[in-house]
Design a protein around this motif. Structure first.
Motif, PDB file in Angstrom:
ATOM      1  N   SER A   1       0.836  -1.205   0.000  1.00 21.54           N
ATOM      2  CA  SER A   1       0.000   0.000   0.000  1.00 21.54           C
ATOM      3  C   SER A   1       0.871   1.255   0.000  1.00 21.54           C
ATOM      4  CB  SER A   1      -0.952   0.000   1.188  1.00 21.54           C
ATOM      5  OG  SER A   1      -0.214  -0.049   2.398  1.00 21.54           O
ATOM      6  N   GLU A   2       2.130   1.118   0.431  1.00 25.36           N
ATOM      7  CA  GLU A   2       3.070   2.236   0.390  1.00 25.36           C
ATOM      8  C   GLU A   2       3.399   2.634  -1.047  1.00 25.36           C
ATOM      9  OE1 GLU A   2       6.474   0.895   2.559  1.00 25.36           O
ATOM     10  OE2 GLU A   2       5.357   0.653   4.421  1.00 25.36           O
ATOM     11  N   ASP A   3       3.251   1.692  -1.970  1.00 23.71           N
ATOM     12  CA  ASP A   3       3.559   1.937  -3.380  1.00 23.71           C
ATOM     13  C   ASP A   3       2.348   2.424  -4.177  1.00 23.71           C
ATOM     14  OD1 ASP A   3       6.200   1.124  -3.036  1.00 23.71           O
ATOM     15  OD2 ASP A   3       5.750  -0.971  -3.543  1.00 23.71           O
ATOM     16  N   ALA A   4       1.233   2.654  -3.523  1.00 22.69           N
ATOM     17  CA  ALA A   4      -0.008   3.006  -4.231  1.00 22.69           C
ATOM     18  C   ALA A   4       0.157   4.226  -5.133  1.00 22.69           C
ATOM     19  CB  ALA A   4      -1.145   3.220  -3.238  1.00 22.69           C
ATOM     20  N   ASP A   5       0.834   5.272  -4.656  1.00 25.22           N
ATOM     21  CA  ASP A   5       1.036   6.470  -5.483  1.00 25.22           C
ATOM     22  C   ASP A   5       1.916   6.168  -6.695  1.00 25.22           C
ATOM     23  OD1 ASP A   5      -0.539   8.026  -3.851  1.00 25.22           O
ATOM     24  OD2 ASP A   5       1.148   8.858  -2.715  1.00 25.22           O
TER      25      ASP A   5
ATOM     26  N   TYR B   1       3.959  -4.219  -9.866  1.00 24.37           N
ATOM     27  CA  TYR B   1       5.130  -3.436  -9.476  1.00 24.37           C
ATOM     28  C   TYR B   1       5.578  -3.903  -8.102  1.00 24.37           C
ATOM     29  CZ  TYR B   1       8.000   0.409  -7.790  1.00 24.37           C
ATOM     30  OH  TYR B   1       9.033   1.145  -7.274  1.00 24.37           O
ATOM     31  N   LYS B   2       6.869  -4.192  -7.980  1.00 23.01           N
ATOM     32  CA  LYS B   2       7.387  -4.632  -6.687  1.00 23.01           C
ATOM     33  C   LYS B   2       8.877  -4.349  -6.622  1.00 23.01           C
ATOM     34  CE  LYS B   2       7.375  -8.467  -3.498  1.00 23.01           C
ATOM     35  NZ  LYS B   2       6.843  -9.745  -3.151  1.00 23.01           N
ATOM     36  N   ASP B   3       9.294  -3.709  -5.542  1.00 22.50           N
ATOM     37  CA  ASP B   3      10.713  -3.462  -5.265  1.00 22.50           C
ATOM     38  C   ASP B   3      11.456  -2.809  -6.431  1.00 22.50           C
ATOM     39  OD1 ASP B   3      10.345  -4.673  -2.754  1.00 22.50           O
ATOM     40  OD2 ASP B   3      10.824  -6.656  -3.559  1.00 22.50           O
ATOM     41  N   GLY B   4      10.842  -1.823  -7.063  1.00 20.08           N
ATOM     42  CA  GLY B   4      11.493  -1.106  -8.151  1.00 20.08           C
ATOM     43  C   GLY B   4      11.374  -1.763  -9.512  1.00 20.08           C
ATOM     44  N   HIS B   5      10.726  -2.908  -9.579  1.00 22.12           N
ATOM     45  CA  HIS B   5      10.582  -3.632 -10.838  1.00 22.12           C
ATOM     46  C   HIS B   5       9.138  -3.545 -11.320  1.00 22.12           C
ATOM     47  CE1 HIS B   5      14.578  -5.295 -10.302  1.00 22.12           C
ATOM     48  NE2 HIS B   5      14.234  -5.543  -9.046  1.00 22.12           N
ATOM     49  N   LEU B   6       8.963  -3.066 -12.543  1.00 22.61           N
ATOM     50  CA  LEU B   6       7.649  -2.978 -13.173  1.00 22.61           C
ATOM     51  C   LEU B   6       7.504  -4.147 -14.132  1.00 22.61           C
ATOM     52  CD1 LEU B   6       5.000  -1.607 -14.061  1.00 22.61           C
ATOM     53  CD2 LEU B   6       6.379  -0.162 -15.576  1.00 22.61           C
ATOM     54  N   TYR B   7       6.397  -4.862 -14.039  1.00 27.51           N
ATOM     55  CA  TYR B   7       6.137  -6.013 -14.898  1.00 27.51           C
ATOM     56  C   TYR B   7       4.960  -5.691 -15.814  1.00 27.51           C
ATOM     57  CZ  TYR B   7       9.111  -8.221 -11.444  1.00 27.51           C
ATOM     58  OH  TYR B   7      10.166  -8.511 -10.620  1.00 27.51           O
ATOM     59  N   VAL B   8       5.153  -5.931 -17.112  1.00 29.74           N
ATOM     60  CA  VAL B   8       4.128  -5.678 -18.115  1.00 29.74           C
ATOM     61  C   VAL B   8       4.046  -6.884 -19.047  1.00 29.74           C
ATOM     62  CG1 VAL B   8       4.450  -3.160 -18.060  1.00 29.74           C
ATOM     63  CG2 VAL B   8       5.748  -4.535 -19.696  1.00 29.74           C
TER      64      VAL B   8
END
Length: 190
Positions: free
Chosen positions: A113-117, A146-153
């Motif tokens: 939830s910290e990464d929501a923005d 998105y997790k730990d600086g890694h964006l997955y698409v």
């Protein structure tokens, strides 16, 4: 009716523009003939034996030729199939139920939830900047996590299997997103 044809960065995929809406909402990727069972148009294209993939975008259809098939042979057949479909105003999908449809995640992301923005910024960029650019080449990109600086698409349509998709992903998409969202370290296709 005139259907425009465009080449894509993927030499085995062409983009066809019928001059009208194809998908009112969303996109649909048919990676094989089994997945095309729900769409008479996709099924007709696969039935030719010369098609390896079909993708429906908002106002276009991307078709991927099977290995060894020449676009000189395939393009007239695709145009004829598309003309028959759109002139007859046939439905894009067969009526049925959604009982057999299962949508699963490729990867189990437990986003903080910290990464929501950050996630909201990423999704906004993908929707407003990246997806329209990728659609011009006959494909689509979908946010997966998105997790730990890694964006997955995930890449679909002409982008899936395109020789230049890695370059597009790393030099284009990754640099754009990292510019606006510095918390993103890498962008990876799943």
């Amino acid at each position: 009716m005139l259907i425009h044809t465009e080449q894509t960065p993927n030499p085995s995929t062409r983009k066809f523009l019928p001059g009208k809406s194809v998908m009112e909402v969303g996109v649909r990727d048919f990676a094989d003939s089994e997945s095309a069972a729900t769409s008479p148009l996709a099924r007709a294209l696969f039935d030719s034996g010369m098609v390896e993939g079909v993708f429906y975008g908002r106002d276009f259809i991307s078709v991927t030729a099977a290995p060894g098939v020449s676009w000189t042979d395939l393009e007239p057949l695709v145009l004829e199939t598309l003309l028959d479909h759109f002139v007859s105003e046939a439905p894009l999908f067969t009526p049925g139920t959604a009982a057999g449809i299962v949508v699963g995640n490729d990867i189990d992301f437990q986003e903080s939830s910290e990464d929501a923005d950050i996630i909201d910024q990423i999704k906004e960029l993908i929707e407003t900047r990246v997806r329209p650019a990728v659609a011009q080449d006959g494909g689509d990109i979908v946010y997966k996590g998105y997790k730990d600086g890694h964006l997955y698409v995930s890449m679909h349509g002409a982008c899936s299997g395109c020789p230049s998709s890695t370059v597009t992903l790393k030099r284009g998409i990754e640099s754009l997103i990292r510019h606006y969202v510095p918390e993103v370290e890498t962008v990876e296709a799943v």
